[in-house]
Enzyme design. Sequence first.
Site, PDB file in Angstrom:
ATOM      1  N   MET A 161       0.823  -1.204   0.000  1.00 18.61           N
ATOM      2  CA  MET A 161       0.000   0.000   0.000  1.00 18.61           C
ATOM      3  C   MET A 161       0.867   1.268   0.000  1.00 18.61           C
ATOM      4  O   MET A 161       2.075   1.208   0.194  1.00 18.61           O
ATOM      5  CB  MET A 161      -0.915   0.000   1.225  1.00 18.61           C
ATOM      6  N   HIS A 162       0.212   2.413  -0.232  1.00 16.62           N
ATOM      7  CA  HIS A 162       0.745   3.756  -0.004  1.00 16.62           C
ATOM      8  C   HIS A 162       1.776   4.235  -1.028  1.00 16.62           C
ATOM      9  O   HIS A 162       2.159   5.401  -0.987  1.00 16.62           O
ATOM     10  CB  HIS A 162       1.378   3.879   1.378  1.00 16.62           C
ATOM     11  N   ASP A 221      -2.647  -4.973   0.401  1.00 16.68           N
ATOM     12  CA  ASP A 221      -2.123  -6.273   0.824  1.00 16.68           C
ATOM     13  C   ASP A 221      -2.732  -6.768   2.130  1.00 16.68           C
ATOM     14  O   ASP A 221      -3.009  -7.963   2.275  1.00 16.68           O
ATOM     15  CB  ASP A 221      -0.590  -6.245   0.910  1.00 16.68           C
TER      16      ASP A 221
END
Length: 483
Positions: free
Chosen positions: A77-78, A233
């Site tokens: 992520m991110h 995830d």
Amino acid sequence: MYLGIDLGTSAVKVIVIDDNGQLLAQQSAALSVQNPQPLFSEQDPHQWWQATDQAIRALSDKVELGAVDGIGLSGQMHGATLLDSSGNVLRPAILWNDGRSALQCRQLEAEVPDSRIRTGNLMMPGFTASKLLWVRQHEPEIFKQVAKVLLPKDYLRYKMTGQFASDMSDAAGTMWLNLKNRDWDDTLLAATGLTREQMPKLYEGPEVTGTLREEIAKAWGMKAVPVVAGGGDNAAGALGVGITKPGQAMLSLGTSGVYFAVTDGVYSNPEAALHSFCHALPNRWHLMSVILSAASCLDWVAKITHYSDVATMLGELEQSSPESQQVVFLPYLSGERTPHNNPNATGVFFGLTHQTDRLSLVQAVLEGVSFAMADGIEAMHESGYQSDEITLIGGGAKSAYWRQLLADVLNLPLTYRAGGDIGPALGAARLAMLGCKAGASLDKCCPKPELLATYTPNLSHHQQLNERRKTFKALYPAVKELF
């Protein structure tokens, strides 16, 4: 059959499951991370695509991909993946564990004083919004060219389908999503100099976002099948072990360490750096505590103590666990999120003597990561939310020794189920089944996998460990001004 793709930090994993959810084949391809400066963590998106293509082509040697009916995506992520108007990558992707944008986090919270209410979270350097503000301030010529901002797995989607799309769970980790409304927040986007036209279209996890491009389908020996939105995830990993309903939780021991609990509404405790995100399912959310270095600490300590691999190291430790452990380890090798939110925090060994050997260091690392996980779980309990059952997943959870140690540290029973080591890829495949199979139901597509073991805490061990945890908890406040 259904294909699940998980774009991790260290590897791309791909799996195929059949119509009954059984794993038929799996394959992976390694990735590398670049750290060009302190606090910087980057990857080349082209490498993501090359590794995905390599893994799927290798998977075709194990299973007939022409029988696949749908694809699901999961991933780290991110990450900030920046494309120009022609779809070209503008710079290396800035990853989830990048800590360069602490100043920009403070600027964004000052610009949007109610950002914590809108997002349910603190602005943190790991999240995407502050990364874009950093690029705007430090790389203005690149920022001017940004036509689309994509999360890592959604770059794969673009390459596969030509569509710009994302799911709610991954989008919630950008700090541009209004958590209650499950939609982009124009005020937060404007604070970083962006508009929703530069964002991908939002979908719920099982929704179809496009179909596989003909040339890609041909190269992989597949049909032009639907590609569903998928999930970040952690949300996908939760679906991989049947964590779909309020009251259920998991503890994930991957590169980072995550405690994930499903909720039926928006709960938050941003002051303790607890994350509140959408789940990859409609009308579901989740609370999450995150430590930035978990199983990655094992790779590090194996390297510095000259073990050939982590499995050998843990096997030796299990045979001769130090009886009188005195060493305490702060596992902040990449800074920390929950509960400290300090990108400048570093790792610390405390209590070394002439008697300290390499197994003492390994034991201290295992305990330190476990203590840090306990900090995050306490932050969640302080928010008023507790779980009925906790399931262990992730590569680190393969160690029975560590599983029991965690139960003893937390003083909580833990379960270990089949498929936990491929959780995100399995969850992505399950979302594909849920979105592409006629009449599919959540209970049938996302059951709990087979229970392999239950770990009950040993009270005597818990008491011994708790004494060392007192030192652990006192150590960070004592040294944080030195970071």
